[in-house]
Design an enzyme around this catalytic site. Sequence first.
Site, PDB file in Angstrom:
ATOM      1  N   LYS A  38       0.814  -1.220   0.000  1.00 13.71           N
ATOM      2  CA  LYS A  38       0.000   0.000   0.000  1.00 13.71           C
ATOM      3  C   LYS A  38       0.845   1.266   0.000  1.00 13.71           C
ATOM      4  CE  LYS A  38      -0.490   0.431   4.955  1.00 13.71           C
ATOM      5  NZ  LYS A  38      -0.843  -0.413   6.101  1.00 13.71           N
ATOM      6  N   ARG A 133      -5.666   0.935  17.555  1.00 16.49           N
ATOM      7  CA  ARG A 133      -6.315   1.062  16.255  1.00 16.49           C
ATOM      8  C   ARG A 133      -7.311  -0.092  16.164  1.00 16.49           C
ATOM      9  NH1 ARG A 133      -2.857   1.392  10.698  1.00 16.49           N
ATOM     10  NH2 ARG A 133      -3.074  -0.870  10.808  1.00 16.49           N
TER      11      ARG A 133
HETATM   12  C1  PLP Z   1       0.149  -1.017   6.627  1.00 17.33           C
HETATM   13  C2  PLP Z   1       0.000  -2.224   7.443  1.00 17.33           C
HETATM   14  C3  PLP Z   1       1.094  -3.074   7.615  1.00 17.33           C
HETATM   15  C4  PLP Z   1       2.469  -2.777   7.065  1.00 17.33           C
HETATM   16  O1  PLP Z   1       3.040  -1.704   7.765  1.00 17.33           O
HETATM   17  P1  PLP Z   1       4.572  -1.288   7.538  1.00 17.33           P
HETATM   18  O2  PLP Z   1       4.884  -0.443   8.709  1.00 17.33           O
HETATM   19  O3  PLP Z   1       4.614  -0.539   6.243  1.00 17.33           O
HETATM   20  O4  PLP Z   1       5.389  -2.505   7.476  1.00 17.33           O
HETATM   21  C5  PLP Z   1       0.892  -4.226   8.353  1.00 17.33           C
HETATM   22  N1  PLP Z   1      -0.305  -4.518   8.897  1.00 17.33           N
HETATM   23  C6  PLP Z   1      -1.372  -3.712   8.741  1.00 17.33           C
HETATM   24  C7  PLP Z   1      -2.650  -4.090   9.383  1.00 17.33           C
HETATM   25  C8  PLP Z   1      -1.261  -2.542   8.018  1.00 17.33           C
HETATM   26  O5  PLP Z   1      -2.324  -1.761   7.872  1.00 17.33           O
END
Ligand code: PLP
Length: 364
Positions: A38, A133
Amino acid sequence: MDRQFPRLEISLSKLRSNASEIVKRCSARGISVTGVIKGCTGIPQAARAFLDGGCADLGSSRIEQIVRCRQAGVPGPYTLLRVPGLSELPDTVRWCDLSLQSERATLDALEAECRRQDKTHRVIVMADLGDLREGFWDKDELVDVCVHAERDLPHVTLAGIGVNLGCVGSVQPTPEKMNDLLALAARVEEAIGRKLEIISGGATSSFTLVHWGTMPAGINHLRIGENILLGKDLQLEWGIEDMNYLAMDAFTLTAEVIEVKTKPSYPQGKLCIDAFGHKPVYTDYGIQRRALLALGKADVGDEKALLPRDKDLTVWGASSDHCIVDVTHCSRDIRVGDTVSFSLAYSNLVYLSARPDVRVVCVE
Ligand SMILES: *Cc1c(COP(=O)(O)O)cnc(C)c1O
């Protein structure tokens, strides 16, 4: 030479290498890696590099990006990382193999949608261990919902449980937090009478425990984005010096210089507010050689997070479509028509990769 700017250049070999360096260290501890795409808006070539680097599957918070990659022929499997809304369930079942979940009502609706599409769907039920969250705060409720999914929802496969740390509440993943998750997994396993396939310990910030060799045995899955894409947060923000097996320059932003002038560094006149309604505090550095770049906050979000490739070039400020860099002490003579390049922070990449007018170029 390609003359369209701003240009976002992706080194696929560096991305592949970052992915494989991380996957290698994780698999040595029995941990599989979901490559999270993402941060670069699911650019399919990048997604493919994640898979080529050994990621077991691909993850995004947005179904749109998963559709984009599937339509570009990137095979997946795909994990939906943001817990789906009720309105997203038809597409979740259609396009995603697995999703994170945190509501009983959503799981019930997911079962109904799976039945409608005559498909099964895998889920990871999320626990909130303090980052505040997504996820169940009440541990008993999490166990009950897992039992419900296992017993009453035949089209929903309970693949495991997981946690997210270090994103909103900036809570650091520690062996203690991982042990809390393992204890919770043991309760779920006891209640459903079988082992869980996945115990997902978090994102980039949880990779620190793999790097330091302190990840408790039993955590067998991580979801990693930033550390593959940019490798910057742990090396620069956390100050981890022996992680230089990760390239921080897989992405390069190049912008065009549209004006170069000698001007004061302190605004002249009565100060009120800037373009975003803020009242910045300015420092007087005297007279500067200042270059104006054809890019702004609309392209990069926080311009101060950009990492100039030129030594002694600093970012002075930006509005939505302009960015000013101080080139007074720059080792090269910068003129109109020249370009300036940057390495990126995560927020920069999120904005840049989503803009239709930023040219994306993939190189080996
Ligand atoms: C974006 C996201 C990740 C990845 O996060 P990074 O810090 O970019 O490695 C992992 N788990 C969830 C639920 C996320 O939303």
